[in-house]
Design a protein around this motif. Structure first.
Motif: not given
Length: 424
Positions: A140-160
């Motif tokens: 997810a972090a790679d898909l989101m791109g630079p500067g948005k790492r925590a948001r990528g992590v949060a997107f995966v965690l949003s499923g939980l």
């Protein structure tokens, strides 16, 4: 267009969103398999420990809590082991293997006849948990791109977190009406659906060809990695001390019918969903302020719940804020761990979930000890306060080391000094 690739082809924003949704669906299943046991704890105790339950329901509930601790310990063992040994694997292939293990382990949990065997099945079913979230977070972090790492992590965690709004309450209701085994079969269906979604929607991402188990395990030689893990392991015990025993808290303290438990779980889930989104955005701006701020919210909410859980309003506000604070902390602690681990990214991303599930096991165990000792169902809430305070103390110590290094003119990246060289 985004530079993420599926082979040589650039991915469109729509394709990226679909890939993220597929990864989040796995988080939805993990949330269900991990948290459904909380709402069905009395049902598990009655079915798997019938003799003890007939004599002493409180003791049976406390012993049934071991099922939650067994799952948490499975995460602790599986996350670093799988992440370190499979860091070279293509990430999509590894995700599919992990989802297969989830599906089979959850089916075994539903089928096995005795408490002891179900206990083992819950441990085995948990082994892929941390590695899935870790690898999915990297994708997810790679898909989101630079500067948005925590948001990528949060997107995966949003499923939980969304699972705690929709999946956990719905499957809890299903288990109350048709039996807890049917509930776990429903969870297995979610994992099977995620397997298909990942095949169809997640792009190929290579593993790290330079990674070795030895290199990944170097993360554990860094003092700040241990501090980051400890913040999650101790601090998150506050959430799980409450969540594990939420069903008897609702029925014995607030004096509500058992049918109310799924509704209370919805409130926790809404809090977790809101907190996850807010925490992901804030952690991209300041990990330190996010950790301090939401530990403060957690402690205040736990104290408020302990003092007002006999009232419906106090119960609902308390569990909402506890869920929100815990979920907001998760992407912040994940980001902190990935910073201090330096090159050991696979194991750093995965071991965050080991740490959080040590908190799960610790909160469930200490809460069960307090209940067994006769202190009642509010005792785990006070234990949660103490664990959260310890989390703040550990975070403060970790950030103090950062300040000390900066004051000495040391500008090395996070994690480059080992335990043996700190303080020399």
């Amino acid at each position: 267009m985004h530079p993420s690739t599926d082979g040589p082809t650039l991915l469109s924003p729509a394709r990226i969103r679909l890939a993220l949704l597929a990864l989040a669906l796995g988080g939805f299943g993990i949330g269900a398999t991990e948290f459904v046991a909380m709402g069905l704890l009395p049902n598990l105790a009655a079915d798997l420990l019938p003799s003890l339950n007939a004599v002493d329901p409180d003791q049976a509930n406390a012993q049934a809590g071991w099922l939650i601790s067994a799952y948490a310990l499975g995460v602790v063992v599986g996350a670093p082991t799988i992440a370190a040994s499979a860091a070279r694997w293509p990430r999509k292939a590894l995700l599919l293997v992990l989802l297969t293990a989830f599906t089979l382990g959850t089916i075994a949990s539903a089928l096995l006849p005795s408490f002891g065997l179900v206990l083992v099945a819950r441990f085995v079913a948990a082994l892929p948990h941390g590695a899935y979230f870790g690898i999915a977070s990297l994708v997810a972090a790679d898909l989101m791109g630079p500067g948005k790492r925590a948001r990528g992590v949060a997107f995966v965690l949003s499923g939980l977190t969304i699972s705690n709004v929709i999946g956990v309450p719905a499957i809890t209701w299903l288990g109350q009406v048709y039996g807890w085994r049917i509930a776990y079969f429903a969870v297995a269906v979610i994992f099977a659906a995620t397997f298909l979604a990942v095949i169809l929607l997640v792009p190929f991402q290579a593993g790290d060809p330079q990674a070795t188990m030895r290199e990944e395990l170097k993360a554990f030689g860094r003092l700040q990695v241990w501090f980051a893990l400890s913040v999650g392991a101790i601090g998150f015990g506050g959430l799980f001390a409450v969540y594990t025993y939420v069903a008897p808290l609702v029925t014995e303290i607030t004096k509500l019918p058992a049918a109310t438990v799924p509704l209370v779980l919805v409130v926790i889930g809404v809090g977790m969903t809101v907190g996850n989104l807010v925490g992901g955005a804030l952690a991209d701006k300041s990990v330190r302020r996010t950790i301090y701020g939401f530990f403060g919210v957690m402690i205040v909410a736990l104290i408020g719940l302990a003092l007002s859980a006999q009232f419906l309003v106090g119960l609902l506000i308390g569990v909402f804020l506890i869920g929100a604070a815990a979920a907001a902390l998760s992407p912040a602690i994940q980001s902190r761990l990935m910073d201090v681990a330096q090159g050991s990214q696979s194991i750093a991303a995965a071991t965050n979930h080991s740490a959080l599930n040590i908190g799960n096991a610790l909160g469930a165990y200490l809460g069960g000890v307090a209940i067994s000792a006769g202190f009642g169902y509010l005792a785990p809430v006070w234990i949660g306060v103490g664990l959260s305070v310890l989390g703040v103390i550990l975070a403060t110590a970790s950030f103090a080391i950062d300040r000390s290094r900066r004051s000495q003119g040391i500008h090395l990246p996070y994690g480059t000094q080992s335990i043996s060289t700190f303080g020399q």
